[in-house]
Design a protein around this motif. Structure first.
Motif, mmCIF file in Angstrom:
data_model
loop_
_atom_site.group_PDB
_atom_site.id
_atom_site.type_symbol
_atom_site.label_atom_id
_atom_site.label_comp_id
_atom_site.label_asym_id
_atom_site.label_seq_id
_atom_site.Cartn_x
_atom_site.Cartn_y
_atom_site.Cartn_z
ATOM 1 N N ALA A 20 0.795 -1.135 -0.048
ATOM 2 C CA ALA A 20 0.193 0.159 0.067
ATOM 3 C C ALA A 20 0.937 1.355 0.075
ATOM 4 C CB ALA A 20 -0.837 -0.083 1.131
ATOM 5 N N MET A 21 0.280 2.457 -0.528
ATOM 6 C CA MET A 21 1.060 3.662 -0.370
ATOM 7 C C MET A 21 0.186 4.453 0.604
ATOM 8 S SD MET A 21 1.857 4.396 -4.569
ATOM 9 C CE MET A 21 2.571 5.825 -4.227
ATOM 10 N N ARG A 22 0.816 4.767 1.567
ATOM 11 C CA ARG A 22 0.051 5.585 2.659
ATOM 12 C C ARG A 22 0.797 6.573 3.206
ATOM 13 N NH1 ARG A 22 -0.463 0.564 6.383
ATOM 14 N NH2 ARG A 22 1.753 0.488 6.965
ATOM 15 N N LEU A 23 0.335 7.483 4.009
ATOM 16 C CA LEU A 23 0.966 8.706 4.641
ATOM 17 C C LEU A 23 1.438 8.051 6.256
ATOM 18 C CD1 LEU A 23 -1.764 11.494 4.142
ATOM 19 C CD2 LEU A 23 0.641 11.036 3.169
ATOM 20 N N GLN A 24 2.626 8.599 6.506
ATOM 21 C CA GLN A 24 3.233 8.285 7.836
ATOM 22 C C GLN A 24 3.439 9.421 8.424
ATOM 23 O OE1 GLN A 24 7.465 6.641 7.429
ATOM 24 N NE2 GLN A 24 6.681 4.963 8.837
ATOM 25 N N ARG A 25 2.612 9.581 9.823
ATOM 26 C CA ARG A 25 2.777 10.875 10.484
ATOM 27 C C ARG A 25 4.070 11.014 11.117
ATOM 28 N NH1 ARG A 25 0.630 13.603 15.097
ATOM 29 N NH2 ARG A 25 -0.492 15.160 14.475
ATOM 30 N N PHE A 26 4.417 12.301 11.169
ATOM 31 C CA PHE A 26 5.730 12.894 11.924
ATOM 32 C C PHE A 26 5.150 14.194 12.185
ATOM 33 C CE2 PHE A 26 7.682 9.778 9.260
ATOM 34 C CZ PHE A 26 8.578 9.253 10.022
ATOM 35 N N GLY A 27 6.173 15.023 12.972
ATOM 36 C CA GLY A 27 5.798 16.250 13.739
ATOM 37 C C GLY A 27 5.330 16.253 14.857
ATOM 38 N N PRO A 63 1.133 18.341 12.253
ATOM 39 C CA PRO A 63 1.667 17.071 11.591
ATOM 40 C C PRO A 63 2.394 17.402 10.260
ATOM 41 C CG PRO A 63 -0.618 17.428 11.029
ATOM 42 C CD PRO A 63 -0.425 18.450 12.129
ATOM 43 N N PHE A 64 3.373 16.451 9.891
ATOM 44 C CA PHE A 64 3.966 16.374 8.685
ATOM 45 C C PHE A 64 4.097 15.020 8.191
ATOM 46 C CE2 PHE A 64 7.951 15.694 6.347
ATOM 47 C CZ PHE A 64 7.857 16.867 5.439
ATOM 48 N N TYR A 65 3.716 14.778 6.988
ATOM 49 C CA TYR A 65 3.439 13.209 6.572
ATOM 50 C C TYR A 65 4.519 13.070 5.373
ATOM 51 C CZ TYR A 65 -0.929 13.825 8.634
ATOM 52 O OH TYR A 65 -1.856 14.167 9.411
ATOM 53 N N ARG A 66 4.860 11.603 5.556
ATOM 54 C CA ARG A 66 5.748 11.108 4.525
ATOM 55 C C ARG A 66 4.900 10.282 3.605
ATOM 56 N NH1 ARG A 66 11.280 9.328 7.569
ATOM 57 N NH2 ARG A 66 12.231 11.410 7.938
ATOM 58 N N ILE A 67 5.007 10.047 2.263
ATOM 59 C CA ILE A 67 4.383 9.215 1.532
ATOM 60 C C ILE A 67 5.126 7.987 1.474
ATOM 61 C CG2 ILE A 67 3.245 9.073 -0.728
ATOM 62 C CD1 ILE A 67 3.041 11.977 -1.085
ATOM 63 N N VAL A 68 4.740 6.850 1.771
ATOM 64 C CA VAL A 68 5.537 5.536 1.930
ATOM 65 C C VAL A 68 4.875 4.458 1.202
ATOM 66 C CG1 VAL A 68 6.971 6.147 4.000
ATOM 67 C CG2 VAL A 68 4.802 4.724 4.129
ATOM 68 N N VAL A 69 5.570 3.530 0.804
ATOM 69 C CA VAL A 69 5.322 2.246 0.179
ATOM 70 C C VAL A 69 5.372 1.318 1.342
ATOM 71 C CG1 VAL A 69 5.556 0.464 -1.468
ATOM 72 C CG2 VAL A 69 5.704 3.017 -1.999
ATOM 73 N N ALA A 70 4.167 0.723 1.810
ATOM 74 C CA ALA A 70 4.653 -0.482 2.975
ATOM 75 C C ALA A 70 3.684 -1.343 2.579
ATOM 76 C CB ALA A 70 4.491 0.398 4.216
ATOM 77 N N PHE A 79 8.639 0.347 6.509
ATOM 78 C CA PHE A 79 8.260 0.597 5.303
ATOM 79 C C PHE A 79 9.167 0.217 4.461
ATOM 80 C CE2 PHE A 79 10.263 4.636 6.851
ATOM 81 C CZ PHE A 79 11.005 4.721 5.609
ATOM 82 N N ILE A 80 8.629 -0.021 2.980
ATOM 83 C CA ILE A 80 9.618 -0.426 2.151
ATOM 84 C C ILE A 80 10.476 0.645 1.444
ATOM 85 C CG2 ILE A 80 9.716 -1.609 -0.260
ATOM 86 C CD1 ILE A 80 7.120 -3.159 0.457
ATOM 87 N N GLU A 81 9.681 1.954 0.987
ATOM 88 C CA GLU A 81 10.458 2.819 0.411
ATOM 89 C C GLU A 81 9.309 4.350 0.601
ATOM 90 O OE1 GLU A 81 11.729 4.131 -4.226
ATOM 91 O OE2 GLU A 81 11.004 2.354 -3.889
ATOM 92 N N ARG A 82 10.489 5.287 0.818
ATOM 93 C CA ARG A 82 9.765 6.645 0.997
ATOM 94 C C ARG A 82 9.690 7.305 -0.369
ATOM 95 N NH1 ARG A 82 12.627 10.538 4.876
ATOM 96 N NH2 ARG A 82 13.886 10.700 2.894
ATOM 97 N N VAL A 83 8.296 7.716 -0.899
ATOM 98 C CA VAL A 83 8.459 8.119 -2.120
ATOM 99 C C VAL A 83 7.914 9.810 -2.227
ATOM 100 C CG1 VAL A 83 7.976 6.060 -3.355
ATOM 101 C CG2 VAL A 83 5.992 7.444 -2.391
ATOM 102 N N GLY A 84 7.722 10.162 -1.126
ATOM 103 C CA GLY A 84 7.186 11.595 -1.122
ATOM 104 C C GLY A 84 7.163 12.224 0.091
ATOM 105 N N THR A 85 6.670 13.490 0.243
ATOM 106 C CA THR A 85 6.165 14.228 1.724
ATOM 107 C C THR A 85 5.000 14.972 1.399
ATOM 108 O OG1 THR A 85 7.767 15.957 0.967
ATOM 109 C CG2 THR A 85 8.570 14.318 2.551
ATOM 110 N N TYR A 86 4.288 15.289 2.271
ATOM 111 C CA TYR A 86 3.150 16.368 2.407
ATOM 112 C C TYR A 86 3.062 16.951 3.459
ATOM 113 C CZ TYR A 86 -1.985 17.515 2.419
ATOM 114 O OH TYR A 86 -3.071 18.251 2.417
ATOM 115 N N ASN A 87 2.840 18.356 3.328
ATOM 116 C CA ASN A 87 2.991 19.210 4.553
ATOM 117 C C ASN A 87 1.339 19.766 4.325
ATOM 118 O OD1 ASN A 87 3.062 20.775 6.698
ATOM 119 N ND2 ASN A 87 4.740 22.175 5.992
ATOM 120 N N PRO A 88 0.524 19.528 5.402
ATOM 121 C CA PRO A 88 -0.786 20.032 5.112
ATOM 122 C C PRO A 88 -1.249 21.530 5.399
ATOM 123 C CG PRO A 88 -0.858 18.654 7.315
ATOM 124 C CD PRO A 88 0.416 18.538 6.348
ATOM 125 N N PHE A 89 -0.253 22.002 6.335
ATOM 126 C CA PHE A 89 -0.527 23.496 6.718
ATOM 127 C C PHE A 89 0.167 24.351 5.580
ATOM 128 C CE2 PHE A 89 -0.349 21.410 10.689
ATOM 129 C CZ PHE A 89 -1.513 22.032 11.285
#
Length: 107
Positions: free
Chosen positions: A4-11, A16-23, A33-43
């Motif tokens: 699955a590709m999903r968000l991993q929460r940090f911050g 919050p700050f999210y990484r888009i990961v494949v897990a 997780f298997i691989e980090r493929v991106g980031t997302y900052n909702p603010f």
């Protein structure tokens, strides 16, 4: 293995700050997780833009081998143009649902 590709929460709390990961789908949200493929900052930044960075080549690879994106990730990929627009966009805050009857005839 179901991937699955999903968000991993940090911050910290309330920022919050999210990484888009494949897990593996069975792995915990913030776990292995298997691989980090991106980031997302909702603010939004000062210029009212939200930052989302993605590695398009790796995302296309993982989608081609069968990785299933979560609802939020598929929405972000739809905004980026990798996937078609997310069909449930009316479920997100701030967007009204599309009605089947656009106008009512006045009699």
């Amino acid at each position: 293995m179901v991937v699955a590709m999903r968000l991993q929460r940090f911050g910290s709390r309330h920022s919050p700050f999210y990484r888009i990961v494949v897990a593996n789908r069975r792995a915990p949200r913030d776990g292995k997780f298997i691989e980090r493929v991106g980031t997302y900052n909702p603010f939004p930044r000062n210029d009212m833009t939200k930052v989302c960075s993605m590695n398009f080549d790796r995302i296309k690879y993982w989608l081609s081998v069968g990785a299933q994106p979560s609802d939020r990730v598929s929405y972000l990929l739809g905004l980026a143009g990798i996937l078609p627009p997310h069909p449930n966009r009316h479920l997100l805050k701030g967007t009204p649902p599309a009605s089947s009857e656009e106008t009512q005839s006045e009699e």
